[in-house]
Design an enzyme around this catalytic site. Structure first.
Site: not given
Length: 289
Positions: A88, A177, A179
């Site tokens: 990624d 994503d 986080e």
């Protein structure tokens, strides 16, 4: 006009003046009430987009500070079943040498497209199209900031700026994503239930618009802390676990296996090092929805 007539005019004018003053006071009080956080019509996240360094936020950028970093060369990680190698990347990598990444065994790539509702990766076209042009199956991801706007709003922004999916066999479902917060409180100031609701809003909007649920990227520690290890996504969204170790470790509740594993933040590929949990034919199947 008589003196009595003048009194009537004066009293009528005074009444009108008082009414005007009261109306002005009412408007002022209403405006103040609407400005108070927590009122029914207030927008609790409006004007709070504090995203100041999105070029430094990528999939896993916050993980080393909380859970440690990891470097991996070929053969360091030995999973139990056939894995397909990939990576990624984000704007941090700039223009990527995709031919070299393909030669080193990379067969898929996820590319950062957006963050919040204010940032798009300036290298997105080179990375997203370049990986595709050398033969990789590619997808895009959104770096979530749940304290700047709602989940559905960010899903819409993501889709509008490269996050869409098509059943062409070469495009993976978009990834969320989610986080550690690079700008402050770990859970972005949300309760566990609030965070679960935010992720559901993103995932449901993406599904409604694109016909597939997004992949969810996170670490077990963050997921456990900020969602209470919620198991409500396991039947819809594939899990992408970040764990810089020789095994993927504990998975979020409800998941019997991972779909992607980010196992190191540096290695033979540009950006982060990833495995898809299966052979290339299964990766193609995921790309087909």
């Amino acid at each position: 006009m008589s003196h009595g007539d003048l009194s009537v005019v004066h009293e009528t004018g005074s009444a009108r003046t008082r009414l005007a003053l009261l109306a002005g006071l009412f408007v002022t009080l209403l405006a103040l009430a609407l400005a108070v956080p927590g009122t029914a019509n207030a927008a609790p996240t409006a004007g709070r987009n504090h995203v100041t360094h999105p070029e430094l936020d990528w999939m896993g950028s916050t993980v080393p500070a909380h859970e440690g970093s990891g470097h991996s060369g070929p053969g360091t990680v030995t999973p139990m079943v056939t894995q397909t190698s990939g990576m990624d990347v984000s704007g941090y990598q700039g223009n990527v040498n995709w031919s070299a990444a393909w030669s080193n065994g990379g067969r898929f790539a996820y590319v950062k497209a957006t963050e919040s509702t204010t940032y798009t990766n300036p290298y997105f076209a080179q990375q997203y199209n370049g990986s595709y042009n050398v033969g990789m199956i590619r997808g895009s991801y959104h770096f979530a900031t749940p304290d700047t706007s709602g989940g559905a709003t960010q899903a819409d922004y993501f889709i509008a700026h490269g996050g869409g999916w098509s059943a062409d066999g070469k495009t993976l479902p978009g990834a969320l994503d989610i986080e550690y917060n690079p700008y402050g409180a770990t859970c972005y100031g949300l309760s566990q239930s609030g965070m679960v609701n935010w992720i559901h809003a993103f995932a449901n909007e993406y599904h409604a618009r694109e016909g597939v649920y997004p992949v969810i990227y996170s670490t077990f520690d963050w997921w456990n802390t900020c969602t209470g290890n919620n198991g409500g996504f396991a039947t819809t969204s594939p899990i992408w676990i970040a764990k810089y170790s020789s095994s993927a470790g504990t998975l979020p509740a409800g998941y019997g296996y991972y779909t992607f594993w980010q196992y190191a933040d540096s290695g033979v590929f540009p950006g982060d090092q990833d495995y898809f949990n299966g052979d290339y034919s299964r990766l193609q199947a995921l790309a087909l929805g």
